[in-house]
Enzyme design. Structure first.
Site, mmCIF file in Angstrom:
data_model
loop_
_atom_site.group_PDB
_atom_site.id
_atom_site.type_symbol
_atom_site.label_atom_id
_atom_site.label_comp_id
_atom_site.label_asym_id
_atom_site.label_seq_id
_atom_site.Cartn_x
_atom_site.Cartn_y
_atom_site.Cartn_z
ATOM 1 N NE ARG A 33 11.983 56.378 -46.201
ATOM 2 C CZ ARG A 33 12.198 55.224 -46.809
ATOM 3 N NH1 ARG A 33 13.249 54.772 -46.987
ATOM 4 N NH2 ARG A 33 11.100 54.500 -47.271
ATOM 5 C CE1 TYR A 62 1.869 65.713 -48.347
ATOM 6 C CE2 TYR A 62 3.557 63.991 -48.895
ATOM 7 C CZ TYR A 62 3.428 65.138 -48.529
ATOM 8 O OH TYR A 62 4.080 65.964 -47.894
ATOM 9 C CE1 TYR A 114 7.949 68.568 -35.403
ATOM 10 C CE2 TYR A 114 8.021 67.614 -37.644
ATOM 11 C CZ TYR A 114 8.627 67.611 -36.475
ATOM 12 O OH TYR A 114 9.989 67.282 -36.240
ATOM 13 C CB SER A 133 7.654 66.105 -50.059
ATOM 14 O OG SER A 133 8.211 64.605 -49.553
ATOM 15 C CB ALA A 134 12.496 63.471 -50.528
ATOM 16 C CB THR A 135 7.101 62.222 -51.842
ATOM 17 O OG1 THR A 135 6.598 61.194 -52.114
ATOM 18 C CG2 THR A 135 6.397 63.536 -52.305
ATOM 19 C CG LEU A 178 -6.867 76.888 -35.631
ATOM 20 C CD1 LEU A 178 -8.002 77.174 -34.292
ATOM 21 C CD2 LEU A 178 -5.595 76.891 -35.303
ATOM 22 C CG ASP A 218 -2.945 76.544 -39.080
ATOM 23 O OD1 ASP A 218 -1.744 76.128 -39.355
ATOM 24 O OD2 ASP A 218 -3.887 75.750 -39.149
ATOM 25 C CE1 TYR A 236 10.531 72.111 -46.590
ATOM 26 C CE2 TYR A 236 8.726 71.002 -45.360
ATOM 27 C CZ TYR A 236 9.318 72.208 -45.888
ATOM 28 O OH TYR A 236 8.745 73.454 -45.860
ATOM 29 C CG PHE A 237 15.393 64.553 -47.979
ATOM 30 C CD1 PHE A 237 15.500 65.391 -48.732
ATOM 31 C CD2 PHE A 237 15.684 63.359 -48.653
ATOM 32 C CE1 PHE A 237 15.793 65.627 -50.330
ATOM 33 C CE2 PHE A 237 16.057 63.367 -49.970
ATOM 34 C CZ PHE A 237 15.987 64.376 -50.808
ATOM 35 C CE LYS A 248 3.262 68.796 -49.755
ATOM 36 N NZ LYS A 248 2.982 69.954 -49.498
HETATM 37 P P1 NAD Z 1 1.169 69.965 -40.236
HETATM 38 O O1 NAD Z 1 -0.085 69.290 -40.570
HETATM 39 O O2 NAD Z 1 1.780 69.875 -38.771
HETATM 40 O O3 NAD Z 1 1.226 71.562 -40.610
HETATM 41 C C1 NAD Z 1 0.094 72.013 -41.685
HETATM 42 C C2 NAD Z 1 -0.774 73.076 -41.006
HETATM 43 O O4 NAD Z 1 -1.385 73.535 -42.113
HETATM 44 C C3 NAD Z 1 -1.655 72.739 -40.023
HETATM 45 O O5 NAD Z 1 -1.496 73.387 -38.789
HETATM 46 C C4 NAD Z 1 -2.953 72.926 -40.644
HETATM 47 O O6 NAD Z 1 -3.974 73.132 -39.636
HETATM 48 C C5 NAD Z 1 -2.860 73.908 -41.623
HETATM 49 N N1 NAD Z 1 -3.593 73.781 -42.848
HETATM 50 C C6 NAD Z 1 -4.059 72.469 -43.631
HETATM 51 N N2 NAD Z 1 -4.793 72.936 -44.672
HETATM 52 C C7 NAD Z 1 -5.128 74.348 -44.441
HETATM 53 C C8 NAD Z 1 -5.792 75.017 -45.313
HETATM 54 N N3 NAD Z 1 -6.575 74.805 -46.375
HETATM 55 N N4 NAD Z 1 -5.901 76.548 -44.909
HETATM 56 C C9 NAD Z 1 -5.286 76.811 -43.771
HETATM 57 N N5 NAD Z 1 -4.455 76.096 -43.066
HETATM 58 C C10 NAD Z 1 -4.154 74.678 -43.308
HETATM 59 O O7 NAD Z 1 2.367 69.673 -41.249
HETATM 60 P P2 NAD Z 1 3.795 69.770 -40.943
HETATM 61 O O8 NAD Z 1 4.400 68.624 -40.792
HETATM 62 O O9 NAD Z 1 4.208 70.912 -40.541
HETATM 63 O O10 NAD Z 1 3.968 69.994 -42.710
HETATM 64 C C11 NAD Z 1 4.099 71.247 -43.191
HETATM 65 C C12 NAD Z 1 4.088 71.315 -44.839
HETATM 66 O O11 NAD Z 1 5.402 70.559 -45.133
HETATM 67 C C13 NAD Z 1 3.054 70.420 -45.634
HETATM 68 O O12 NAD Z 1 3.012 71.031 -46.727
HETATM 69 C C14 NAD Z 1 3.589 68.918 -45.651
HETATM 70 O O13 NAD Z 1 3.020 68.330 -46.673
HETATM 71 C C15 NAD Z 1 5.002 69.287 -46.142
HETATM 72 N N6 NAD Z 1 6.005 68.334 -45.747
HETATM 73 C C16 NAD Z 1 5.924 67.822 -44.419
HETATM 74 C C17 NAD Z 1 6.817 66.717 -44.173
HETATM 75 C C18 NAD Z 1 6.701 66.077 -42.899
HETATM 76 O O14 NAD Z 1 7.436 65.083 -42.689
HETATM 77 N N7 NAD Z 1 6.200 66.661 -41.788
HETATM 78 C C19 NAD Z 1 7.700 66.183 -45.122
HETATM 79 C C20 NAD Z 1 7.436 66.790 -46.496
HETATM 80 C C21 NAD Z 1 6.662 67.823 -46.789
HETATM 81 C C1 UD1 Z 2 6.730 59.281 -45.413
HETATM 82 C C2 UD1 Z 2 5.466 59.316 -46.937
HETATM 83 C C3 UD1 Z 2 6.493 60.447 -47.692
HETATM 84 C C4 UD1 Z 2 6.360 61.783 -46.956
HETATM 85 C C5 UD1 Z 2 7.101 61.780 -45.621
HETATM 86 C C6 UD1 Z 2 6.678 62.955 -44.615
HETATM 87 C C7 UD1 Z 2 5.189 57.105 -47.286
HETATM 88 C C8 UD1 Z 2 5.221 55.998 -48.287
HETATM 89 N N1 UD1 Z 2 5.853 58.338 -47.461
HETATM 90 O O1 UD1 Z 2 8.072 59.001 -45.715
HETATM 91 O O2 UD1 Z 2 5.617 60.790 -48.772
HETATM 92 O O3 UD1 Z 2 6.666 62.929 -47.451
HETATM 93 O O4 UD1 Z 2 6.538 60.455 -44.825
HETATM 94 O O5 UD1 Z 2 5.565 63.066 -43.921
HETATM 95 O O6 UD1 Z 2 4.308 57.128 -46.399
HETATM 96 N N2 UD1 Z 2 8.572 52.923 -40.590
HETATM 97 C C9 UD1 Z 2 8.470 51.562 -39.801
HETATM 98 N N3 UD1 Z 2 7.507 51.449 -39.100
HETATM 99 C C10 UD1 Z 2 6.619 52.514 -38.829
HETATM 100 C C11 UD1 Z 2 6.700 53.674 -39.495
HETATM 101 C C12 UD1 Z 2 7.964 53.925 -40.689
HETATM 102 O O7 UD1 Z 2 9.305 50.673 -40.063
HETATM 103 O O8 UD1 Z 2 5.731 52.372 -37.919
HETATM 104 C C13 UD1 Z 2 9.746 53.019 -41.606
HETATM 105 C C14 UD1 Z 2 9.345 53.130 -43.128
HETATM 106 O O9 UD1 Z 2 9.164 51.964 -43.636
HETATM 107 C C15 UD1 Z 2 10.688 53.830 -43.475
HETATM 108 C C16 UD1 Z 2 10.947 54.913 -42.395
HETATM 109 O O10 UD1 Z 2 10.605 53.867 -41.208
HETATM 110 O O11 UD1 Z 2 11.548 52.851 -43.848
HETATM 111 C C17 UD1 Z 2 10.409 56.131 -42.299
HETATM 112 O O12 UD1 Z 2 9.116 56.019 -42.444
HETATM 113 P P1 UD1 Z 2 8.283 57.600 -42.462
HETATM 114 O O13 UD1 Z 2 8.679 58.245 -41.220
HETATM 115 O O14 UD1 Z 2 6.842 57.000 -42.630
HETATM 116 O O15 UD1 Z 2 8.837 58.322 -43.598
HETATM 117 P P2 UD1 Z 2 8.759 58.253 -45.282
HETATM 118 O O16 UD1 Z 2 8.232 56.818 -45.563
HETATM 119 O O17 UD1 Z 2 10.177 58.285 -45.869
#
Ligand code: NAD
Ligand code: UD1
Length: 338
Positions: free
Chosen positions: A231, A149, A11, A124-126, A33, A31, A177-178, A153
């Site tokens: 958020r 998870y 993504y 991540s903000a986590t 996949l 990747d 990232y948020f 991070k």
């Molecule tokens: P995503 O799953 O869409 O993308 C991750 C990609 O990495 C995928 O295409 C997957 O096939 C590939 N991958 C996973 N393990 C692998 C491996 N061992 N070797 C090679 N490729 C591998 O996720 P995303 O949402 O694009 O997130 C990207 C990064 O950002 C991740 O590290 C995620 O933890 C971090 N992140 C995402 C969010 C979010 O909300 N999406 C928030 C904070 C941090």
């Molecule tokens: C979540 C993860 C966080 C991760 C981030 C991005 C948890 C506890 N935290 O963050 O570690 O980095 O995703 O992948 O899972 N909500 C609903 N209904 C739903 C889904 C969500 O009410 O079906 C609410 C949640 O309670 C929250 C907000 O929407 O208040 C955002 O949720 P979400 O998109 O899952 O993100 P985070 O919880 O912030």
């Protein structure tokens, strides 16, 4: 010189590849996949109008990575590859530590052997945990994470900090990232979760196209203006542009740098529902449910450090995030083709 993008078909990675190539940066993608479709590669290519190298390879495969570094002239790495589902990580901690932490160790070792010491990491903000009070700033204490998870991070951040302490020729950028949402304006790229979405926006868009009956709002008794969780949602293209700035910084300067990538504005679950209904013209029925384990009331960034040091600022508001998420979902109801 090329930037190696691990997880570049996922993504955030796919949107980042588009912005990098649109700015003239050469990209090489790795990747496995695991969580994306190969057609994501075709969509990126179609958008930028040119080809780029893609290797189907797992980052834990040291030999495979070595061959890529031998063949390509890689100057820096943007490291997205990882598993990211919080609930799944509780059920499968070993898989998460292996993929995320071990995968990063293998990658860093191969980079070091090839004299490539510049990395931008997807954190991540986590990592701010449950106890810091928003707006969150980069100098706050991190840790106190409640799930495997999040711990991966935090652990990778620790590893990268120790690596820099041991060798100051590294240039390391930790991006926290948020909540990334939204999709490419073209409607051809977006988030494509497997199964039932855990995150808010993909769940809402699936309700909008009739795949799910209603949204479950996890709790309305938080100490927030309307009782639902608040958020800091950020458009994925703004996030992608943040990576462009971060990799430019890494190319220019050695050091360890940490930046929040967020808008600095918090929206509640019900604010997002309303904004989405307005942008899409669809009704989003919802049911108030119990709180979700591990959730906090409020989480938003202070993004000023990224503005001051990288010259980066999120430009796209909640309306645009909702419009673009809806365009992607409504024109690709089943996500990327197989
Ligand atoms: P995503 O799953 O869409 O993308 C991750 C990609 O990495 C995928 O295409 C997957 O096939 C590939 N991958 C996973 N393990 C692998 C491996 N061992 N070797 C090679 N490729 C591998 O996720 P995303 O949402 O694009 O997130 C990207 C990064 O950002 C991740 O590290 C995620 O933890 C971090 N992140 C995402 C969010 C979010 O909300 N999406 C928030 C904070 C941090
Ligand atoms: C979540 C993860 C966080 C991760 C981030 C991005 C948890 C506890 N935290 O963050 O570690 O980095 O995703 O992948 O899972 N909500 C609903 N209904 C739903 C889904 C969500 O009410 O079906 C609410 C949640 O309670 C929250 C907000 O929407 O208040 C955002 O949720 P979400 O998109 O899952 O993100 P985070 O919880 O912030």
């Amino acid at each position: 010189m090329s930037v190696l993008v691990t997880g570049g078909l996922g993504y955030i990675g796919s949107h980042t590849c588009v912005e990098l190539m649109n700015s003239g940066v050469e990209v090489v993608v790795v990747d496995n996949l695991y969580n994306c479709k190969k057609s994501s590669y075709d969509r990126i290519k179609a958008l930028v109008g040119k080809d780029f190298k893609f290797y189907e390879c797992d980052i834990r495969d040291a030999e495979g990575l070595n061959e890529i570094f031998d063949k390509e002239n890689i100057s820096s790495v943007i490291h997205f590859a990882g598993l990211k589902a919080v609930g799944e990580s509780v059920a499968k901690p070993l898989e998460y530590f292996d993929n995320n932490v071990n995968g990063t160790l293998v990658l860093l070792d191969v980079m070091r052997k090839h004299g490539c010491k510049k990395i931008v990491f997807s954190s991540s903000a986590t990592v701010y945990g449950m106890n810091n009070v928003s707006p969150l700033t980069e100098d706050m204490e991190v840790g106190g994470v409640t799930n495997p998870y999040g711990r991966t991070k935090y652990m990778i951040e620790c590893i990268l900090k120790d690596l820099y302490t041991s060798d100051d020729e590294w240039s390391i950028v930790l991006l926290r990232y948020f909540n990334p949402i939204g999709a490419h304006k073209s409607g051809t790229m977006g988030e494509d979760p497997n199964g039932i979405p855990n995150n808010l926006m993909p769940y809402i868009t699936q309700v909008a196209i009739g795949k799910r009956e209603h949204l479950n709002v996890w709790g309305d008794d938080y100490d927030t203006p309307d009782g639902t969780g608040v958020r800091d949602y950020i458009h994925v293209v703004d996030l992608a542009l943040g990576h462009l700035k971060a990799v430019e910084k890494a190319e220019k300067e050695n050091g360890l740098f940490i930046y929040n990538l967020g808008t600095g504005v918090g929206y509640s679950v019900l604010d997002v529902v309303k904004a989405f209904e307005k942008a899409s013209g669809q009704d989003i029925p919802y049911v108030i449910g119990p709180r979700r384990a591990g959730d906090i009331a409020t989480c938003y960034s202070d993004p000023s450090k990224a503005l001051n040091e990288l010259g980066w600022k999120a430009e796209r508001g909640i309306e645009e995030m909702c419009e673009d998420s809806w365009r992607w979902q409504s024109t690709n109801p089943n996500g990327y083709p197989d």
